[in-house]
Design a protein around this motif. Sequence first.
Motif, PDB file in Angstrom:
ATOM      1  N   GLY A 187      78.701 -35.710  29.754  1.00 13.85           N
ATOM      2  CA  GLY A 187      77.328 -34.844  29.072  1.00 13.85           C
ATOM      3  C   GLY A 187      77.439 -33.325  29.358  1.00 13.85           C
ATOM      4  N   TYR A 188      78.098 -32.906  30.431  1.00 14.56           N
ATOM      5  CA  TYR A 188      78.269 -31.409  30.630  1.00 14.56           C
ATOM      6  C   TYR A 188      79.120 -30.902  29.393  1.00 14.56           C
ATOM      7  CZ  TYR A 188      76.950 -33.267  35.295  1.00 14.56           C
ATOM      8  OH  TYR A 188      76.413 -33.739  36.371  1.00 14.56           O
TER       9      TYR A 188
ATOM     10  N   ALA B 219      79.119 -32.181  26.414  1.00 14.21           N
ATOM     11  CA  ALA B 219      78.520 -31.954  25.150  1.00 14.21           C
ATOM     12  C   ALA B 219      77.285 -31.280  25.365  1.00 14.21           C
ATOM     13  CB  ALA B 219      77.788 -33.273  25.117  1.00 14.21           C
ATOM     14  N   GLU B 220      76.875 -30.645  26.384  1.00 11.12           N
ATOM     15  CA  GLU B 220      75.584 -29.777  26.606  1.00 11.12           C
ATOM     16  C   GLU B 220      76.005 -28.455  26.230  1.00 11.12           C
ATOM     17  OE1 GLU B 220      72.695 -30.376  29.863  1.00 11.12           O
ATOM     18  OE2 GLU B 220      73.942 -31.714  30.782  1.00 11.12           O
TER      19      GLU B 220
ATOM     20  N   LYS C 231      78.658 -27.834  24.106  1.00 13.89           N
ATOM     21  CA  LYS C 231      78.868 -27.874  22.826  1.00 13.89           C
ATOM     22  C   LYS C 231      77.508 -27.543  22.016  1.00 13.89           C
ATOM     23  CE  LYS C 231      83.225 -30.335  23.005  1.00 13.89           C
ATOM     24  NZ  LYS C 231      83.912 -31.618  22.525  1.00 13.89           N
ATOM     25  N   GLY C 232      76.464 -28.373  22.544  1.00 14.90           N
ATOM     26  CA  GLY C 232      75.168 -28.376  21.859  1.00 14.90           C
ATOM     27  C   GLY C 232      74.721 -26.901  21.837  1.00 14.90           C
ATOM     28  N   ARG C 233      75.092 -26.003  22.836  1.00 14.46           N
ATOM     29  CA  ARG C 233      74.493 -24.694  23.089  1.00 14.46           C
ATOM     30  C   ARG C 233      75.289 -23.808  21.943  1.00 14.46           C
ATOM     31  NH1 ARG C 233      70.828 -23.746  27.563  1.00 14.46           N
ATOM     32  NH2 ARG C 233      69.994 -26.113  27.981  1.00 14.46           N
TER      33      ARG C 233
ATOM     34  N   LEU D  83      76.450 -24.623  19.399  1.00 14.16           N
ATOM     35  CA  LEU D  83      76.340 -24.735  18.012  1.00 14.16           C
ATOM     36  C   LEU D  83      75.118 -24.253  17.582  1.00 14.16           C
ATOM     37  CD1 LEU D  83      77.897 -28.324  17.725  1.00 14.16           C
ATOM     38  CD2 LEU D  83      78.460 -26.615  16.329  1.00 14.16           C
ATOM     39  N   HIS D  84      74.131 -23.697  18.533  1.00 16.78           N
ATOM     40  CA  HIS D  84      73.012 -22.642  18.044  1.00 16.78           C
ATOM     41  C   HIS D  84      73.476 -21.537  17.317  1.00 16.78           C
ATOM     42  CE1 HIS D  84      70.851 -25.646  20.398  1.00 16.78           C
ATOM     43  NE2 HIS D  84      69.692 -25.070  19.814  1.00 16.78           N
TER      44      HIS D  84
ATOM     45  N   LEU E 166      85.609 -25.595  16.885  1.00 19.48           N
ATOM     46  CA  LEU E 166      85.489 -25.963  18.122  1.00 19.48           C
ATOM     47  C   LEU E 166      86.558 -26.642  18.584  1.00 19.48           C
ATOM     48  CD1 LEU E 166      83.854 -25.560  20.634  1.00 19.48           C
ATOM     49  CD2 LEU E 166      82.515 -27.389  19.798  1.00 19.48           C
ATOM     50  N   VAL E 167      87.608 -26.024  19.485  1.00 17.29           N
ATOM     51  CA  VAL E 167      88.750 -27.012  20.013  1.00 17.29           C
ATOM     52  C   VAL E 167      88.535 -27.291  21.458  1.00 17.29           C
ATOM     53  CG1 VAL E 167      91.341 -27.046  20.218  1.00 17.29           C
ATOM     54  CG2 VAL E 167      90.258 -25.670  18.060  1.00 17.29           C
ATOM     55  N   ASP E 168      88.663 -28.741  21.671  1.00 21.42           N
ATOM     56  CA  ASP E 168      88.996 -29.233  23.133  1.00 21.42           C
ATOM     57  C   ASP E 168      90.287 -28.903  23.572  1.00 21.42           C
ATOM     58  OD1 ASP E 168      86.348 -30.115  23.786  1.00 21.42           O
ATOM     59  OD2 ASP E 168      86.708 -31.503  21.962  1.00 21.42           O
TER      60      ASP E 168
ATOM     61  N   ARG F 179      76.807 -23.953  30.984  1.00 18.92           N
ATOM     62  CA  ARG F 179      75.855 -24.139  30.001  1.00 18.92           C
ATOM     63  C   ARG F 179      74.789 -22.876  30.091  1.00 18.92           C
ATOM     64  NH1 ARG F 179      71.658 -28.574  31.813  1.00 18.92           N
ATOM     65  NH2 ARG F 179      71.037 -26.907  32.906  1.00 18.92           N
TER      66      ARG F 179
ATOM     67  N   LEU G 126      73.544 -40.656  28.585  1.00 21.38           N
ATOM     68  CA  LEU G 126      74.173 -39.745  27.908  1.00 21.38           C
ATOM     69  C   LEU G 126      73.529 -39.186  26.717  1.00 21.38           C
ATOM     70  CD1 LEU G 126      77.033 -38.107  28.479  1.00 21.38           C
ATOM     71  CD2 LEU G 126      78.071 -40.062  27.026  1.00 21.38           C
TER      72      LEU G 126
ATOM     73  N   THR H  84      70.382 -30.877  23.454  1.00 19.81           N
ATOM     74  CA  THR H  84      70.916 -29.490  23.839  1.00 19.81           C
ATOM     75  C   THR H  84      71.353 -29.016  22.328  1.00 19.81           C
ATOM     76  OG1 THR H  84      73.133 -30.199  24.306  1.00 19.81           O
ATOM     77  CG2 THR H  84      71.706 -29.691  25.946  1.00 19.81           C
ATOM     78  N   PHE H  85      71.528 -29.710  21.469  1.00 17.42           N
ATOM     79  CA  PHE H  85      71.996 -29.510  20.157  1.00 17.42           C
ATOM     80  C   PHE H  85      70.848 -29.033  19.102  1.00 17.42           C
ATOM     81  CE2 PHE H  85      75.402 -32.222  21.718  1.00 17.42           C
ATOM     82  CZ  PHE H  85      76.450 -31.598  21.096  1.00 17.42           C
TER      83      PHE H  85
END
Lengths: 259, 259, 259
Positions: free
Chosen positions: B16-17, B19-20, B22-24, B26-27, B34-36, B126, C52, C59-60
């Motif tokens: 989830g870290y 994802a958090e 990425k969520g930020r 995408l603001h 975005l590439v991992d 984050r 999760l 956060t998205f």
Amino acid sequence: MPRVITLTTDFGSGSGYVAEMKGRLLHARTPFTLVDIAHDLPAHDIRAAAWLVGQACPTFPAGTLHLAVVDPGVGTTRRLVWAEIGGQQFLCPDNGLLSWVLRRGPLAAARAIPVAATAAATFHGREVIAPAAVQLLDGTPPEALGPPVAELVRLPWPDPRETPAGIDGEVLYVDAFGNLVTNLPAKLWPLVVAAGGLRVAGHDVTTLVRTYGDAAPGTPVVLVGSQGFIEAAVVEGHAAARLGAGRGTRVAIAGGQTP
Amino acid sequence: MPRVITLTTDFGSGSGYVAEMKGRLLHARTPFTLVDIAHDLPAHDIRAAAWLVGQACPTFPAGTLHLAVVDPGVGTTRRLVWAEIGGQQFLCPDNGLLSWVLRRGPLAAARAIPVAATAAATFHGREVIAPAAVQLLDGTPPEALGPPVAELVRLPWPDPRETPAGIDGEVLYVDAFGNLVTNLPAKLWPLVVAAGGLRVAGHDVTTLVRTYGDAAPGTPVVLVGSQGFIEAAVVEGHAAARLGAGRGTRVAIAGGQTP
Amino acid sequence: MPRVITLTTDFGSGSGYVAEMKGRLLHARTPFTLVDIAHDLPAHDIRAAAWLVGQACPTFPAGTLHLAVVDPGVGTTRRLVWAEIGGQQFLCPDNGLLSWVLRRGPLAAARAIPVAATAAATFHGREVIAPAAVQLLDGTPPEALGPPVAELVRLPWPDPRETPAGIDGEVLYVDAFGNLVTNLPAKLWPLVVAAGGLRVAGHDVTTLVRTYGDAAPGTPVVLVGSQGFIEAAVVEGHAAARLGAGRGTRVAIAGGQTP
């Protein structure tokens, strides 16, 4: 020109090799969507990759460009090819990776991609395949990539066999749930029903269901799976572990006869 | 403004870290790709991350913004920095993560990023790094991020050493195939040829090849790998397991002498 | 219309099932950003997925559409739903997956999504959820997806309990570092301070810190973590292994009392 690129490799998730390919791809002037299909395929396992490419790629929009690099022969005489099959495009070594896709549709066109003398011999994904993808993204027509190719390498696929006792098949794929996807196509289901079950690794699995949740947790079941094949599963359990089965394990429909 | 963002962490794939963050990200008002790069790096292993960042990031288009968060000192006095090196941009803790990139090119510019008193002390990826990336994406010039920084933390890298018996090196990286990437640069290859092989963890590997497929499956080989270093591998096998080697294992070129 | 789609499944990273869903999603005419949250969740573990989804999705950016498919009841009578909660949109089976999100905000709207008789009964992610997402991406209003739903399935969440001896809680989540995220909310921190520590799996952890790096490597510590809960950790170590703890392990604040 492709708008979507997929990547299938045995490089390992989080490997720098995957990132190097992505870095090269992003030099394209044309925007595109990048989709990872898999990077943790068993090393050098062309059959595993061919299964995945064959099952997953046809769901993408027409024109998607699929890059597949499982390439034990990298830098040797095996060719690199661009191919079009069923409206999808592929860039990969010509080592059998497209065998399964080619069972689902004919080869529409193929080109051999020349390898520059300066290309690092151990990483054609980065040196040849990614740059070819960039060319296609930026408008180079596939015919300009290299000379035409008439036929691709095809690995023999294990077809079900009719025996005096019925129909023999094998497990093609074990998924993350432990479900056993066999090579028995869905059209043989009536024979499974008639036989009252499927024999898997010496176990008679006799609970026939429409979906996993149609029996109590822990029950071994047989069903028609989402991949178009007959599957053995254990409800909310792991059939591979429970039945001692894996890829290549024999399965049989007793008394069946290919329709 | 960056168009491509990469992410390298030890948070764990599917954490989830990640994802958090990425969520930020995408603001941002500005679209980006975005590439991992990797999320399953060994926890707290700054050297492993520095290797990956150094090898993978330079392949991306100029201006790419690389976020790297392997940060055992999160919330302590270590700085967070923005840096530009070799045309690439980085946001990360200043804990040595850029050591390898800095061996490939000089530090062009760097800024320290202030940490707000309200930021959660245990997750600056984050709380600070993702918001700084959003600022850059949306047009804030890097100089506005914080005060200039003259130098970054650099971890000592293991250079090959000349000894009376030749040249000693070590394994820097073991890839998903089990190939052993050493710290012996490609330019030492003539010495390997002259010495007739490489000593790896007590084994003399004497089959020198141009690429993996140039010897029979199972053969231990030495070659110049795609990363610019001399590698030991086992054809279609796993050199690390076969030779009992791992990161840090000593390798040696007998009789060699640094050119 | 959503611009960002996230995916959370137990299909396995690199599974063809994930790729098949992505292939279907990319048939949308409208461009969107696709973000993988997790695919290696424990099979059939709705609680792990609900945690999760609850922690990462908020956060998205508002309007993000989150697809979550952990679905042991696929093809049975459980509903598939679209839901809006806290400005985020969700498509998933109505099996409790949104339980945690629903503790963070009320259900704003929900619709039941009909399943066509022709849909493969074992893979509603591909057959129903991905096509519904494509509809939403391409402008179909959510109300057109199906009939309204008043309430969703909610799994009971383990709340901390007041006992004669203090406050009892449990470990909700073990992250990739081995940190133990408990169900004790951050607001109970003063009680941990007053009690001088936290009891975790029979160990008294008495070093209270602001962040991981505030004690020597190897020290078991307690802190307020980034998820809004009290955490037990081992500095640069693995608390779950060191303390013999896992999800569900009891923790206790001695002498505490819910404020």
